[in-house]
Every structure is written in C-alpha cells, then in structure tokens.
Design a protein around this motif. Structure first.
Motif, PDB file in Angstrom:
ATOM      1  N   SER A   1      -2.645  31.398  65.046  1.00 16.11           N
ATOM      2  CA  SER A   1      -1.971  32.639  64.679  1.00 16.11           C
ATOM      3  C   SER A   1      -2.854  33.828  65.078  1.00 16.11           C
ATOM      4  N   ILE A   2      -2.360  34.685  65.971  1.00 15.64           N
ATOM      5  CA  ILE A   2      -3.240  35.748  66.469  1.00 15.64           C
ATOM      6  C   ILE A   2      -3.411  36.873  65.452  1.00 15.64           C
ATOM      7  N   GLN A   3      -2.447  36.990  64.522  1.00 19.12           N
ATOM      8  CA  GLN A   3      -2.535  38.006  63.463  1.00 19.12           C
ATOM      9  C   GLN A   3      -2.903  39.398  64.002  1.00 19.12           C
ATOM     10  N   SER A   4      -4.020  39.964  63.557  1.00 19.73           N
ATOM     11  CA  SER A   4      -4.329  41.358  63.907  1.00 19.73           C
ATOM     12  C   SER A   4      -4.651  41.577  65.376  1.00 19.73           C
ATOM     13  N   ILE A   5      -4.936  40.505  66.102  1.00 15.89           N
ATOM     14  CA  ILE A   5      -5.152  40.685  67.550  1.00 15.89           C
ATOM     15  C   ILE A   5      -3.893  41.261  68.183  1.00 15.89           C
ATOM     16  N   SER A   6      -2.748  40.956  67.565  1.00 14.39           N
ATOM     17  CA  SER A   6      -1.487  41.493  68.084  1.00 14.39           C
ATOM     18  C   SER A   6      -1.474  43.015  68.078  1.00 14.39           C
ATOM     19  N   LYS A   7      -2.304  43.635  67.223  1.00 18.93           N
ATOM     20  CA  LYS A   7      -2.331  45.095  67.149  1.00 18.93           C
ATOM     21  C   LYS A   7      -2.755  45.715  68.476  1.00 18.93           C
ATOM     22  N   VAL A   8      -3.544  44.969  69.253  1.00 19.41           N
ATOM     23  CA  VAL A   8      -3.937  45.461  70.574  1.00 19.41           C
ATOM     24  C   VAL A   8      -2.720  45.513  71.493  1.00 19.41           C
ATOM     25  N   PHE A   9      -1.913  44.459  71.455  1.00 22.07           N
ATOM     26  CA  PHE A   9      -0.765  44.407  72.364  1.00 22.07           C
ATOM     27  C   PHE A   9       0.287  45.462  72.015  1.00 22.07           C
ATOM     28  N   THR A  10       0.548  45.627  70.719  1.00 21.33           N
ATOM     29  CA  THR A  10       1.533  46.654  70.360  1.00 21.33           C
ATOM     30  C   THR A  10       1.003  48.039  70.718  1.00 21.33           C
ATOM     31  N   LEU A  11      -0.301  48.241  70.521  1.00 16.33           N
ATOM     32  CA  LEU A  11      -0.869  49.545  70.870  1.00 16.33           C
ATOM     33  C   LEU A  11      -0.723  49.822  72.362  1.00 16.33           C
ATOM     34  N   VAL A  12      -0.994  48.833  73.199  1.00 14.69           N
ATOM     35  CA  VAL A  12      -0.860  49.053  74.646  1.00 14.69           C
ATOM     36  C   VAL A  12       0.570  49.464  74.980  1.00 14.69           C
ATOM     37  N   LEU A  13       1.533  48.766  74.394  1.00 13.53           N
ATOM     38  CA  LEU A  13       2.936  49.106  74.698  1.00 13.53           C
ATOM     39  C   LEU A  13       3.266  50.539  74.286  1.00 13.53           C
ATOM     40  N   ALA A  14       2.828  50.933  73.109  1.00  9.88           N
ATOM     41  CA  ALA A  14       3.139  52.295  72.640  1.00  9.88           C
ATOM     42  C   ALA A  14       2.335  53.344  73.403  1.00  9.88           C
ATOM     43  N   TYR A  15       1.080  53.053  73.631  1.00  9.22           N
ATOM     44  CA  TYR A  15       0.199  54.023  74.276  1.00  9.22           C
ATOM     45  C   TYR A  15       0.591  54.236  75.739  1.00  9.22           C
ATOM     46  N   SER A  16       0.992  53.161  76.412  1.00  8.11           N
ATOM     47  CA  SER A  16       1.361  53.309  77.827  1.00  8.11           C
ATOM     48  C   SER A  16       2.617  54.161  77.970  1.00  8.11           C
ATOM     49  N   LYS A  17       3.400  54.217  76.909  1.00 11.94           N
ATOM     50  CA  LYS A  17       4.619  55.055  76.970  1.00 11.94           C
ATOM     51  C   LYS A  17       4.363  56.473  76.473  1.00 11.94           C
ATOM     52  N   LEU A  18       3.677  56.585  75.333  1.00  8.14           N
ATOM     53  CA  LEU A  18       3.553  57.910  74.704  1.00  8.14           C
ATOM     54  C   LEU A  18       2.304  58.673  75.120  1.00  8.14           C
ATOM     55  N   ASP A  19       1.317  57.966  75.637  1.00  3.10           N
ATOM     56  CA  ASP A  19       0.020  58.560  75.955  1.00  3.10           C
ATOM     57  C   ASP A  19      -0.477  59.375  74.757  1.00  3.10           C
ATOM     58  N   ARG A  20      -0.994  60.549  74.988  1.00  4.14           N
ATOM     59  CA  ARG A  20      -1.688  61.261  73.902  1.00  4.14           C
ATOM     60  C   ARG A  20      -0.779  61.662  72.734  1.00  4.14           C
ATOM     61  N   LYS A  21       0.522  61.683  72.967  1.00  2.00           N
ATOM     62  CA  LYS A  21       1.413  62.039  71.852  1.00  2.00           C
ATOM     63  C   LYS A  21       1.317  61.014  70.709  1.00  2.00           C
ATOM     64  N   LEU A  22       0.876  59.819  71.058  1.00  4.10           N
ATOM     65  CA  LEU A  22       0.700  58.787  70.036  1.00  4.10           C
ATOM     66  C   LEU A  22      -0.205  59.258  68.901  1.00  4.10           C
ATOM     67  N   TRP A  23      -1.230  60.058  69.249  1.00  2.53           N
ATOM     68  CA  TRP A  23      -2.249  60.438  68.258  1.00  2.53           C
ATOM     69  C   TRP A  23      -1.755  61.472  67.256  1.00  2.53           C
ATOM     70  N   GLU A  24      -0.518  61.907  67.409  1.00  2.89           N
ATOM     71  CA  GLU A  24       0.054  62.750  66.352  1.00  2.89           C
ATOM     72  C   GLU A  24       0.388  61.922  65.114  1.00  2.89           C
ATOM     73  N   ARG A  25       0.535  60.624  65.305  1.00  3.64           N
ATOM     74  CA  ARG A  25       0.973  59.790  64.177  1.00  3.64           C
ATOM     75  C   ARG A  25      -0.056  58.779  63.695  1.00  3.64           C
ATOM     76  N   VAL A  26      -1.128  58.642  64.443  1.00  2.00           N
ATOM     77  CA  VAL A  26      -2.191  57.725  64.012  1.00  2.00           C
ATOM     78  C   VAL A  26      -3.516  58.241  64.559  1.00  2.00           C
ATOM     79  N   GLY A  27      -4.588  58.131  63.759  1.00  2.00           N
ATOM     80  CA  GLY A  27      -5.900  58.605  64.193  1.00  2.00           C
ATOM     81  C   GLY A  27      -6.619  57.590  65.057  1.00  2.00           C
TER      82      GLY A  27
END
Lengths: 306, 306, 306, 306
Positions: free
Chosen positions: D62-88
């Motif tokens: 079970s990869i558990q929190s390692i999955s947080k890297v993959f979801t971040l890549v998907l969101a970050y590759s789309k939103l770029d710096r706008k992502l940081w308005e919602r998470v530090g």
C-alpha cells in the motif's frame, strides 16, 4: 420592593438605549443575521414570585448556546459525576469552536459550554432518550410554563448549511472515541436544540430552577439535587461566557450563560433569575447591551454573589 | 452556632486525616521540600467576630502564591481600572508559569494570579512605593493583627536559585515593554513577597477584608471600595486556582487563592473567611487535603455562594 | 566559463536594481537600522578557483544569524553526534525567536539556526574553548583569508540593549537544564559573535568550505569529515531560512543561511559558494533583493542541487 | 559500475536484516496491520537505464502517503503557481494529521504532503478531472510501465472506516472555504488513491520522472517543466518525511517521500531513483529498516545531493 426593581429596569433601559445598535448581529448563520438589531428586553423573576419586565421581553429569539445549559441539566441529572468522564469543567481560554485544546486533550472537551462539549452532551442524550430533541422541548416548556416554545426550522436549516466547523469538531472527537452516535445525527440534534426560540420571560422563568436549589419552583418537582444545582451554577460562573468569563465575573458577578442570538440569562442563587436580550454582539460574541444591562442591574440592585 | 462550626471542623479533621500525607510536597524549591508533610490546619473567621480553629492552625508556612492576592489589592486600590492595561483578568487554562499564552498575547499576562501577572503587579508596586516589600509586610501585619509576620530568607534565597523560569517570563514581558524596572529587582521583590510566612489564623483574619466588603474589619479602615471588593472576589473565583479553577468552583464553590506551600484561603462574601493548610499537593499544585477540607466545609455548613 | 558568470551577475544586478530598496531594514536593533538601504552586493567562488563579484561585494556588514553556521561548525566538529543531545535538527515552522516550541519540547531547541539553538551552541563553545569569541574570529579570518574581520562593538552594544527576548529564551532553557554557563556570559558571547562584520567576498570565500567537502580549500586543512560536511549542508537546507525554508528551497534550491543584516550565503556542493547582501528585508526577515538574486542565479546558471 | 550497485544492495540487505522486524506495523488501519512484517525490498533505477533490485522488490504494498507525490504532480502540472493559493510549501513541524496549524493558518495547509494538504490537492483534482482516481491510476501505470497497478479495495474500505480524523480536517478546511467539493466525495477519492498498491520496482521506475528533469524517461513525454521538476524535488526535500524531515536530510540527504505502508522512494537528481519497502515503522511513522537502508545507500555509493 416591587417598585425598586421596576425603577431599576426603567433606569437601565434608558441608560442602555444608545448602546442597543452598537456591536454587530451574528451573521455567520444567514438566518440569524436577518433579525432587527434595534431590540432590547429584560426580565427578572424573584424567588418571592414577582416578575419584572421591560422592552421586548416577550419577543422570542434564537437561544443558541443558552440551550447548552438545558441539555447539560438533562444529562447531568441522569449521569451525575460519570458525565465528567467525557467532558471537562475548566474554562477554555479560547474561542468557543477552537480545535486546538481538543487536540492537546485527546478529544475530551474542556467544558460543556464550548461547542465541542455541548456536542458530546447531545451525543450522551441520544443514548439516554428515544427523542432527545423533544425531551429538551418538553423540559423548557415545563420550566417556563410556555407550551408554545418551538424550534425555528429556518434557523436550524440555515445553521446546518454552515455547520462545517461543528462537523469537524465532532469527527475529531469521534476519532478519539468520544462520540458514539452517527456524526450527522448528533449535529442535527445539536443544531435543532440550538434553534429553539424563547423570550426573556421564558428564560428568566426557566432559570428559577437554579435560584431555587434545583427544584422546579412552579410545580415543586426536584430536577437537580441541591449539590448538583450549586455545581451547575459554578460551571456557569467559570465557563458560561466563553473567553470573557473573567470579564463578566468582574463586571457582573453572577453565574450566567450567553448565546449568539443575543440572549444572556443568569441567576443570583436563592434570590432571583435575570435575562436580557439584544441582538448586537461585542467582539467576544456576547450581547453588548445585554452585558451592560446586567452590569447595571447588579450595581443598582446591589445584588451579586460576591 | 459557635458549636456548629466547632463540630464541623472536628468532623472534617477526622475525615481528612488519612489524606494528609497523600500527594507530594513541592520540592522544586529545595527549602520548601524540607517541611514536615504530616500537618494540617484550618481556621474560620466569621463576620460576627467568631474564630474557629483546628490542627496546626497557628503554625506559619510559606504563603507563596497567596501573596499574589495581597500585592494585587495594593496595586488595584491605587490604580483601579488602569491596572487592566497591563494584566488581563481571564482564566488561563494552562500551567501557572507557561510562556505560551504570553507569546500569543504579546506580553500581557492572562491574569494577576499566574506568575507572569503577579510579576507585572510587583513591577507596578515598584513604581508606586519606595519599598514595596515592606509595604506588603505592613499590609498583611495590619490585616492579620500579627506583627510577627516575616519573610523566610532561607526560602527566598532557595527560591531565587531556581528562578530561571521566572526570569524567562520577566525578560519576555520586558521584550514587549510590559516590565518597567530592572528584571533582577523585580524578581527579587516578587520572590521575597512569595516567601512571607503566615499561619492559617493569620490568613483567615486577613481575608476578613474580602468578606467585609473591602473594609479592614479590625480597624474600620476602607481598603477597597465595595465594588472593587466584589471584583477581587470575582477574580479569585475565576482565576484563583490556576488550571483547576473550574474543578474548585464545582467542588467548593467559593472565591479562593492557593499557594504551593500548601495553603488555601477563601471567602464567603458577607459571611466569613476560611483558610486551610496541608503541605502535600495534588497534580494541579494545590493542597490535596486542603481542597477536600474546603469541599467538606461548604457541604457540611451549607455555606456557598451558589 | 568565466564570462558566463560575469554576465549572469551583471544581468542579475540590472534586474534586481528596482527591488533593492523594497522591504525594510531591520530596525529592532537601532544600530542596524542606520545602514544605507540602497546597497546590493554579490559574490561567487567556484571550486575551480574563480571569483566573480558585483556591486557592494566588498563592503562589510553585520552577519548576524549567518554566524550561527560558523559556531555550529566549531561545536559540531568537536562533539559530532553528541551535539544532538542538546539541540534538534528539525525545521521549526515558527518565528526565529519563538518560545512556544521550547516549552513543548522541554528546553531542547528545534535546530541550531533558531536563536535558542544557536545560544545553546554558544553555551557549548564556552565549555570547549577558553575564549570562544576569539575562536570564531580566528576561524572566519582563516576561512576567508581576511585578517581584518572584526566585531562591530556599537552594533553589539546596541543589540545587548534590546536582548530581552534572548535573555528570556536563555533563562527558559536554563530552567530545563540546557544552559550550563551564566546567562549573561552566554548572551554576551552570542551577541558579540552575531556582531561580526564580513563582506560578500568574505562570506563566499568562507563557504568554499562547504562546497569542498569540509576541507578549507585555501590551505587544505580538514575542518569537517565529508560526512559531517554533507550534514551541515542538509541542516542549512532544511533549517537555514527560519520559516521560509520551504519557499527558499522551492525558489532557489540550495543550502544557505540568512541574517537580518541582509546577508545570505549558500553553497552548491562540489561546485561553488554564493553570497548576496542587500539590507532591506521581506516579511520573513530575509533580504528581499538577496533572495531574488539567488533565485535568478540558480535559474540563469542552471545550477541547483535538484 | 553495474557490479558496484549490485554489491551495495547486497551489503545493505545483509546489514539491514536484523532491523527488519524492529518497529511496528501501522495498525490504526486494521487491514494494513495484517501485512507480514518480515519483508524488505529495494530497487534502484539509474538514468543510464540500469535497474538493481534486492529482496521483496516486486511485491506490491500500500503506497499510502507516497500517492501524495503523484496527485501533487497532476495538480501542479496543470495549475503551476496558482496551486500555492490553496496550500503552502513549508515544513509543518508537527504530526501529519494535526489540526492545530490549520487553525492558526485559517484553513491553508502547511504543505501538500501532510494529510490536510493532500486532501486539498485531491479536491483540486476533482475540479480538474472527470475521474481523478482513474487519472492517478493511469498516471502511475504510465510512469512505471505496469498496467497491473490497482487499488486494494479492502484497504480502502478499512481506511474509510477509520477516517474520522481526515473527515475532521476536511470539514475544518471547508469551514474556511478551502474545500469546494462534497466532503465525502473528497475523502473517498483521497482514500482510494492512498490505497493504490505498487512495488519497489514500480516506485523507483515512477520516480525516474524526477531524476530526469520532469520528462517521462520511458516515452520522452514532458510532464513537468525543468523548473517545476526542481521544485517538486525541493518540496520533497523540505516536507517529504513529516516531522523527521530534518533527520532524514541529515542522515540520507535526498528528496524523498514515505508512506505508512512502509515504502519510501527518493531521487538523486540527474542520477537515479531509489525505493525501499519494509512494513515496520519507527516512532515518526517511517519505515525503520527503509530509512537505514537509504542512509547506507547514500553512504556506500557516495551519492547525495550535498
């Protein structure tokens, strides 16, 4: 004597008038925000059976957190000291809906008058009664002698729509094992009870319970033992006004409970109960004119517990 | 009547005996740790002029934090409400020497009964009086009618040697501009005043001030206005027992102040003052037998403010 | 190659110019507040022995917290892993002079780059060396090859006058037993070392230590083992910029340390060291133009550790 | 060269063996607690195209929190710096599921690798994609070249049954307006993605993305810009191991992400990716044997980013 209190209320009313629209109506619950801010009522019930009223004392308003007193009485009268295994009785020193203390204290709320604590109490009532919402309604109707006390469903629904923080508190406590029932069921019961509407007259009559050593003065029925009643008053004294407990004790000096609907109701043990209502709140979430009115009342009447 | 209180004290004494050596003498101040733990005293002074004592009620002990009441009276009687610009009056909800709240609240201590608050009060006294230590001694001697009250210099020196945390608190407040005098001067004055020794009899007599509406009952001299006296009682009620304020209100139900020397002294407004002493402390730093004795006293005498 | 870095520095200098006077000079230390804000310097030292400079790169300024790196190297090279019994190495997530974490963690500072941690390191140096202030001076003179590095005594004295918060931190740690020497001695040594003045050229030369695997590149003397050097870089990476560690890693991506004097110095392991200076700080207490300059440097040079 | 890494893995395996069953399998999720603790695997993928494996490197877990890297890549590759308005993007300094920081920072999670932050990222994916769970599956299958990667529904269901704390976090953020979708929908998507199972081989192959400047090395497709890739590595460096970020940087010194399933996967930019798995966790919730194995790997291979 009667004249004395009549005069005091009139004097308070005239002094308080310029303050009534200062402060701000609670608007985080949209339906609550619609109330006319320019209202003020006050009611006093003495143990000798007299009642003194002024202003909008018969107008019903949303009792909100004042309901936490009624649910606590129902749970405490059944569980007695076992209640304190699930909720503390120390002042919180923080906002009424803070999660910080809850984390440090592993899901045991500081006291039954912050949201988390009152939610645990409602969770307990759900295990004690078939229909706890109805039980609370029956109880306040009996205490106040007013069969027309009801839940304002618009307010309840409006409140449920912005209950995210209460959901957070409740799930958080459930993660520590301190909530037994389904979270939605608990929140709905809690919110329904907060949405009960009562007038100053209703509230002052209800609080005669606490000035009468735990006996319902209207029918002689014992609700709390003398010792339990003393303790209810002590909890109101140290936890009844969120994080302005110290300031209220200093300025007014009586056990009391406030709500964001603008109501405050207090008690001078063995003497009388007193309620006020005015919708505009100060920065600590308490009725600005209401606190001032109570301060003037204990000053002019020289009634206080100290 | 006289007999009643005599009997109550005797009953308490016999019930309390098995508890006296439970708990733990405060030993973070080495000199305090040397006290014989097996001691218990109690004293009651009624407004009608009677005095009831039992056990080691005439033995002097280190009053420690109880001194915070006396310094507060001196500062408050001079500054009145201006005092609250430099110290709050809300219960703290944390340890008596925590720095956390101080950081959140930018150097304004929560109340005058946590260390930080009492240190600010001493800083104020240093600006009001030439020799504040002597002023406090004069004051407690006058209130108690005992000219032999003194500072235990061994305790003071022992305490100064482990005053690092109080130094930290004081420098921290100074960094926010809320300490005006030299830090060492403030700490030395504060620690000296904590090291005053008084007996249960001395303390109960002193607290007649608060049961007598702010008048020294022995010479009729007004120390506090009636309103100020009410407010002193309110502050003791909401802040007098650190983070067991709520529990003490619930179990005992009177304004009071405790110290790590094992003393507790309280007041029933317009009725009487009551003191206890027993060196062993519970986990919250209050005398274990002392709290129980006061709980039994309010139960058996049916005296309480609620 | 040489040309490349010359061009990059020129490009950065021209882009950075409009930013130089944005932000605010640190003025909580009055003497620091007197510096001319309109200054910017930068220096790069490559492992191949080249040096590139621009702007006010030879002007000395107060290194302040950058000194924490030098004191840490001295303590770490002597104590190795035993050092971590007295100071942690996790990012703090809070202000550089917060007392809150210290309370939760019983006097063990989070890392050696917050004030509390650096003060513990100085306390350790006081036990390791006869004259630790002189030892640090000798060390930075040797690393930078500049015998004229000195302590600005005016800054030191100005800083000592507003050291209340550092006194608080130090007494607080002493109350937990994590300070061994006299508090004033520790604070004076700490403050003296913070008041060392160096230029961008001095700092970049000094940090060649960290790009050269722990060997002083100027004389071949080994200061840190390869493994210790890697670890110093790791600590700078995760703790070097107070609570903008994550932002700096994100924007710049190199191990570095900043100071409120406006200096920042970093390292690209096995490649080069880089320093900037510009007195105006952003809200996190780091040089606004300096951070931007480093961000541009790693972008234009395509040098980064990631 | 090939031999070198083969030998290193063998040496690590033999040294690590006695540690494998130290620590404790995560059992707060019952289904996770059933895994055989006596397992260890490791895989290395170099940029030159070589792969080195040892132990249970092909067993899925079970990869558990390692999955947080993959979801971040998907969101970050789309939103770029706008992502940081919602998470530090600052290290948190506290437990992975703490609510305290969230309250201080008004619903903006400290970084995308604590639960609250990853939940916000999933909330964002729910707005970006029709079926974000499937999108993540497609993404990890493509990155690892393994079409058989799936969600373990037993683990997901078990995890949903003890998701109260995540519900609390999510409702809390919703109360600040930082969750847009229905809370249950968000939690179900988040939990499903955590329950993806992958092997060490799968993970090391996936992380070639980060050692290859943001390009999928298997098909040349660019996922992140070079600059975004650098930044992903920086975020892993400063936030990837909860509150042992500093310790991991100190001991291992590479950007990495861990999960309570016992997996850890890291990257040496431009060089290689490395994964380990062993189910028993240390007190900080990271695989005990896994961290030691990575520490030995960077020591023996002399590969590190510092």
């Amino acid at each position: 004597m009667e004249e004395k209190y009549t005069q005091i209320l009139e004097r308070i009313y005239s002094e308080i008038s310029p303050l009534i629209t200062r402060g701000k109506v609670a608007d985080y619950i949209p339906e609550l925000g619609k109330v006319d801010p320019n209202q003020f009522g006050m009611s006093v019930c003495t143990n000798s059976g007299h009642e003194y009223i002024i202003g909008n004392s018969q107008k019903s308003f949303s009792i909100q957190s004042i309901s936490k007193v009624f649910t606590l009485v129902l749970a405490y009268s059944k569980l007695d000291r076992k209640l304190w295994e699930r909720v503390g009785r120390e002042p919180s020193g923080t906002r009424f809906d803070s999660l910080v203390l809850l984390e440090n204290e592993e899901g045991i709320p500081r006291n039954p008058f912050i949201n988390a604590g009152a939610i645990v109490v409602v969770d307990i009532l759900l295990d004690l009664y078939e229909d706890p919402i109805n039980e609370v309604l029956k109880f306040v109707r009996e205490l106040s002698g007013n069969e027309d006390i009801f839940i304002n469903e618009k307010v309840r629904d409006s409140e449920l729509e912005c209950a995210n923080r209460n959901y957070a508190l409740t799930y958080f406590m459930k993660s520590f094992g301190n909530i037994r029932n389904d979270v939605s069921t608990v929140i709905e019961a809690y919110t329904s009870i907060c949405s009960i509407e009562m007038s100053c007259v209703d509230l002052a009559r209800s609080f005669r319970l606490f000035s009468s050593n735990g006996e319902n003065p209207w029918n002689g029925k014992r609700i709390l033992t003398k010792s339990q009643n003393k303790r209810m008053n002590a909890i109101m004294m140290t936890c009844g006004l969120y994080n302005s407990v110290g300031d209220f004790a200093y300025r007014v000096g009586i056990p009391a409970k406030s709500g964001v609907g603008g109501g405050i109701v207090g008690v001078i043990p063995n003497e009388m109960s007193i309620s006020t209502w005015s919708p505009c709140l100060d920065k600590t979430g308490n009725s600005l004119a209401g606190i001032k009115a109570l301060e003037l009342f204990t000053t002019y009447s020289e009634q206080s517990i100290y």
